[in-house]
Design a protein around this motif. Sequence first.
Motif: not given
Length: 616
Positions: A248-254, A295-297, A272-273
């Motif tokens: 899963v893509c780590p925190a702070g990354k895409w 999570l992502n936004g 995450r992810g």
Amino acid sequence: ASPGIGLPSGLCGAGFICPTASCTSPTGQRLDSPSTVPCPRGYFCPAGSSRASACPAGTYNTNPNASSLDNCVPCPSGTYCNFEGSGATDQPVTCSAGYYCQVPSTTKTVVSILAALNPPSWGGIATPATTLTKQIGHVTGSPPTFRCPRGFKCPAGTPAPLECCHGATPDSFNFSCAEYQPDAGKADCVLCPAGFRCAQPQEGAGYALAAIPCPKNHYCPKGSLPIPCMPGTYTSFTNLTSQSGCFVCPAGKWCDNGVVMGACTRGYICLRGSVCSTPGAAGACPAVRDGTQLLNGQCPVGAYCPEETERPLLCPAGTHMAATSPLYPAAAVCDCVHCAPRTWCEAGSAGEAPCPTGFYCPGALTASGQLTNNISLASTCGIYSVAMPCRPGTFQPTLSQSASSACLPCGDNLVSGDDTYRGYHCPSYNTSTQELCPAGHFCLPSLGPAVPCPGGTYRDTPGAYSSGDCAECWGGTFCPNGTIFPRFCPAGFYCPPGTPTPQVCPGGFYCQSNTSAPVVCPAGTYCPFGSTVPGTCLPGTWCYTGSTIPTLCPGGTYSNPNVTMNRTSIDISCAPCPRGKYGGDPSRLFCDACWAGYVCMGNTTRGDPTNITLHR
């Protein structure tokens, strides 16, 4: 062409055989001789043939009356004809698996010797030879030069090798395939093993010879092309067989196409992810939630998100960030907006709230604690609006106050003379209501903490406002600081009126519980320090009034056997040893016989007296 002729009439017709004594028309039409026959299948018969010529191996003919070699056609693609004269009763045979049979395979030279009469002389039999070149098919089902090559498959009956490269697509790996064939002479292709890809020897070759490790950023199920890790996942390992091997893509990354593409854009959160750098933005990938957790936004309200942050950072207390703010989503702490005077913002606030009771909210303060009127973000980054607590001894019961004057004195108002709240106090910071002074204490006006009643006094009801409201402890009790109810003096101690702590009963006295003064120990008893009851003097001793310890009978005496109690004096408790004995027992309980050779005159202190005055 008529009976009784002297010479042959002409050549046997094409497509027929005239062995001997044949009677046919010039076109080969049979007249009256049974020996003239049509050219059979698998053969060809040019004009003037006395015997049929077999179609060469590698060709066949299924029609009768063939008149030339051209009527022998090469065996069809994917088949072979392994003997001459094919086509009469047999058919071309399917090419063997692992080989291919394409047409034509080669050429062959055919020599035809024809029995013929040569007009016009017809003088005899001539045997001219005719040489012909013919393209032919295969004469064996396993032609060595047509063995199926590596990278191809050749099922039985294959006219040409078939490429082993099902599913080939152009990619960054020199055109991968889902199958391959590492060996020659094979009828089938081999599926790519799990964790491997099948590579073409060069770009655009169209076939695969070998399986090599599945490339990083991808996974390779069995019989599959390399598949990039799903968006939002990545890997740097090779030989993966399924998506489960991708991380899963780590925190702070895409992540996309199995690669960590970069950092999450400032103002956005990628926990995450994440599949893009600006999740939730218009035209970008959608925001993702796990239940109520984002999570992502876009960075949530009440927070700011620097580039590549692994979590939202709360706007500091005294600032806020709303979705309606022009700077939303916030990317830096300086984007957080100051709260206005009379309002308060806890850390992570999405909006302003009224200044709470017990506080006053003047607005933004400088580092030195001075109010600042310049609330531009550029000049006040790191200077935040604060809620100031009212100090102890004051209270503030109203919302939305901005000045310290809103903090009112507790208890008597010495300025206005209002004593409605006499006996109340405000013990701590940010007090919103006055509290009744607790029992065991008194509360002075405008003084924060309650003052304990002094030692030796007590207060059993709340609301005292001076030390005079604390009563003196009575005799037989003691009162430490802040006493609500007096405590009984313990045995071994005495407590006069107003005692803060019990006092140890002195030597020569005894103190029972709840005693306000010590009692002297009577004669015949003794009292060490802290005595609760007198101790009886033992035989061999005597005790005067107020004795701390028993007094031992003097030397030369012993315990009076006629006295069993009330050993109040030396004369009563101690009797002199009689003549012939001496008093040397340490406990003074008996007298010993005088030593041989010595005279003990009575009241003697030792068994070998030498001085009548000193030793008796």
